[in-house]
Motif scaffolding. Structure first.
Motif, mmCIF file in Angstrom:
data_model
loop_
_atom_site.group_PDB
_atom_site.id
_atom_site.type_symbol
_atom_site.label_atom_id
_atom_site.label_comp_id
_atom_site.label_asym_id
_atom_site.label_seq_id
_atom_site.Cartn_x
_atom_site.Cartn_y
_atom_site.Cartn_z
ATOM 1 N N PHE A 66 -3.488 -5.225 17.961
ATOM 2 C CA PHE A 66 -2.414 -4.395 17.962
ATOM 3 C C PHE A 66 -1.340 -4.177 17.020
ATOM 4 C CE2 PHE A 66 2.203 -4.380 19.614
ATOM 5 C CZ PHE A 66 2.386 -2.906 19.891
ATOM 6 N N GLY A 67 -1.001 -5.319 16.499
ATOM 7 C CA GLY A 67 0.033 -5.593 15.317
ATOM 8 C C GLY A 67 -0.329 -4.552 14.385
ATOM 9 N N GLN A 68 -1.534 -4.538 13.807
ATOM 10 C CA GLN A 68 -2.127 -3.832 12.684
ATOM 11 C C GLN A 68 -1.718 -2.496 12.784
ATOM 12 O OE1 GLN A 68 -3.927 -5.938 14.647
ATOM 13 N NE2 GLN A 68 -5.243 -7.307 13.277
ATOM 14 N N ALA A 69 -1.890 -1.636 14.000
ATOM 15 C CA ALA A 69 -1.728 -0.248 14.294
ATOM 16 C C ALA A 69 -0.244 -0.101 14.310
ATOM 17 C CB ALA A 69 -2.419 0.292 15.608
ATOM 18 N N TYR A 70 0.346 -0.980 14.886
ATOM 19 C CA TYR A 70 1.848 -0.580 15.310
ATOM 20 C C TYR A 70 2.731 -0.845 14.108
ATOM 21 C CZ TYR A 70 6.381 -1.448 17.740
ATOM 22 O OH TYR A 70 7.496 -1.199 18.094
ATOM 23 N N ILE A 71 2.601 -1.709 13.368
ATOM 24 C CA ILE A 71 3.226 -2.000 12.225
ATOM 25 C C ILE A 71 2.930 -1.429 10.794
ATOM 26 C CG2 ILE A 71 4.343 -3.992 10.679
ATOM 27 C CD1 ILE A 71 3.893 -5.779 12.770
ATOM 28 N N ILE A 72 1.512 -1.215 10.579
ATOM 29 C CA ILE A 72 1.138 -0.778 9.357
ATOM 30 C C ILE A 72 0.759 0.804 9.376
ATOM 31 C CG2 ILE A 72 -0.806 -0.890 7.637
ATOM 32 C CD1 ILE A 72 -1.322 -3.534 8.748
ATOM 33 N N THR A 73 0.136 1.468 10.365
ATOM 34 C CA THR A 73 0.019 2.694 10.581
ATOM 35 C C THR A 73 0.658 3.623 11.695
ATOM 36 O OG1 THR A 73 -2.149 2.474 11.898
ATOM 37 C CG2 THR A 73 -2.274 2.382 9.561
ATOM 38 N N GLN A 122 -4.183 7.086 -1.817
ATOM 39 C CA GLN A 122 -3.503 7.204 -0.538
ATOM 40 C C GLN A 122 -4.177 6.180 0.494
ATOM 41 O OE1 GLN A 122 -0.661 8.921 0.142
ATOM 42 N NE2 GLN A 122 -0.504 9.816 -1.858
ATOM 43 N N TRP A 123 -3.965 4.937 0.335
ATOM 44 C CA TRP A 123 -4.656 3.909 1.100
ATOM 45 C C TRP A 123 -4.623 4.207 2.461
ATOM 46 C CZ3 TRP A 123 -7.548 1.317 -2.285
ATOM 47 C CH2 TRP A 123 -7.075 1.168 -3.563
ATOM 48 N N LEU A 180 0.817 -1.369 -0.039
ATOM 49 C CA LEU A 180 -0.044 -0.121 -0.033
ATOM 50 C C LEU A 180 0.804 1.319 0.002
ATOM 51 C CD1 LEU A 180 -2.774 -1.107 2.679
ATOM 52 C CD2 LEU A 180 -2.916 -1.082 0.238
ATOM 53 N N ASP A 181 2.066 1.238 0.008
ATOM 54 C CA ASP A 181 2.824 2.227 -0.125
ATOM 55 C C ASP A 181 2.435 3.132 -1.201
ATOM 56 O OD1 ASP A 181 5.631 3.691 -1.076
ATOM 57 O OD2 ASP A 181 5.987 3.537 1.060
ATOM 58 N N PRO A 182 2.161 4.450 -0.959
ATOM 59 C CA PRO A 182 1.855 5.593 -2.105
ATOM 60 C C PRO A 182 2.822 5.563 -3.337
ATOM 61 C CG PRO A 182 2.368 6.608 -0.026
ATOM 62 C CD PRO A 182 2.378 5.270 0.288
ATOM 63 N N GLU A 183 4.073 5.446 -3.000
ATOM 64 C CA GLU A 183 5.098 5.687 -4.042
ATOM 65 C C GLU A 183 5.270 4.418 -4.831
ATOM 66 O OE1 GLU A 183 7.873 8.294 -2.788
ATOM 67 O OE2 GLU A 183 6.800 9.879 -2.163
ATOM 68 N N LEU A 184 5.975 3.311 -3.937
ATOM 69 C CA LEU A 184 6.464 2.308 -4.271
ATOM 70 C C LEU A 184 5.674 0.917 -4.392
ATOM 71 C CD1 LEU A 184 10.081 2.686 -2.432
ATOM 72 C CD2 LEU A 184 9.255 3.419 -5.013
ATOM 73 N N GLY A 185 4.566 1.221 -3.831
ATOM 74 C CA GLY A 185 3.548 0.063 -3.702
ATOM 75 C C GLY A 185 3.056 -0.610 -5.138
#
Length: 293
Positions: free
Chosen positions: A229-236, A150-151, A130-135
């Motif tokens: 927890f992991g979703q918020a900690y790692i992704i956003t 901009q996911w 989901l990276d806006p430039e390299l995703g």
């Protein structure tokens, strides 16, 4: 000496059963009950070292803290999306893969792979996708002449909920598939003879008889959603702003970034109470609507 010996065969069976249960009891005592007791005792303390007794002060502060309330509302919204999506997606996949299709076993295995993958790996994978430039997702959209997105900025909470559903879809599919295969085929045959179409059979036979499975899926989804927890900690990382500031992530920040372990422990206990309350409400409501056959 005779008092120590089992008097009846049932007494001997009982002692043997407790002997086999002893390792599990010790395990839960050491890694479940004792940590909970430690968190409860820490929640009554304050200070950088959690060595000053404050009673219920941390609980009063948490209940009045706007940041805690916001984090809880974000978590409830996230859990609601996960629960609804788990039921709809899991049941839909189970209905599709319960049909006599070629390669259905392979599809079931493929759907289970994300569930068997750790949250950390899934989070890193989707953060790169989901990276806006390299995703790769935005590159695919560009190749088709579609606008890039901009996911993780426009709808971050729904995005991490969708990622959670993607990871857990195989697990809920297997549960619903087991429930479907446990419904006697004679019920459907009798309904066909009475002239019921596919929708009527689903609505009046399949769905009511799947009530225990649906209850289990919803309870597990609520528990996992409220503990996410992991979703918020790692992704956003809780962002943008505090849009994905889930409760456990907020507690983590309070404990390890502000070093207020007493306050973080109080929030943990409150979250545990909420999870238990939601679970009991679901179980009570589910038992009332349960269909027996």
């Amino acid at each position: 000496m005779s008092l120590l010996r089992p008097r009846t065969l049932s007494d001997r069976y009982a002692r043997t059963a407790y002997l086999f249960l002893l390792p599990a009891i010790l395990f839960f005592a050491a890694f479940f009950y004792l940590p909970i007791g430690n968190v409860v005792s820490t929640s009554l303390m304050t200070g950088p070292q959690a060595d000053e007794f404050t009673g219920l002060g941390n609980y009063a502060q948490a209940l009045a803290d706007p940041a805690v309330r916001h984090s809880f509302l974000v978590t409830v919204a996230f859990a609601a999306a996960v629960v609804a999506g788990s039921i709809v997606l899991g049941l839909g996949l189970a209905l599709a893969l319960d049909q006599p299709l070629k390669g259905r076993v392979a599809f079931r295995v493929m759907l289970l792979v994300p569930y068997l993958t750790s949250v950390a790996i899934v989070g890193l994978l989707w953060r790169n996708i989901l990276d806006p430039e390299l995703g790769v997702l935005n590159r695919t959209l560009s190749s088709f002449g579609l606008p890039e997105q901009q996911w993780l900025n426009t709808h971050p909470l729904l995005t991490i909920a969708a990622i959670t559903l993607w990871q857990s879809a195989g697990y809920t599919m297997v549960l619903f598939l087991a429930g479907l295969q446990g419904i006697p085929e004679t019920y459907h045959e009798a309904a066909r003879i009475d002239g019921a179409d596919a929708w009527q059979r689903f609505w009046r036979i399949t769905l009511p008889l799947l009530a225990p499975t649906t209850l289990f899926v919803s309870v597990m989804a609520v528990i996992s959603g409220l503990q996410a927890f992991g979703q918020a900690y790692i992704i956003t990382n809780g962002g943008p702003g505090d849009a994905t500031d889930l409760s456990v992530f907020h507690i983590f920040n309070v404990a390890f970034r502000t070093r207020d372990f007493g306050y973080a422990s109080a929030q943990s206990v409150l979250l545990l109470v909420v999870i238990v309350a939601f679970t009991l409400i679901q179980l009570r409501a589910g038992r009332r609507g349960e269909v027996r056959h």
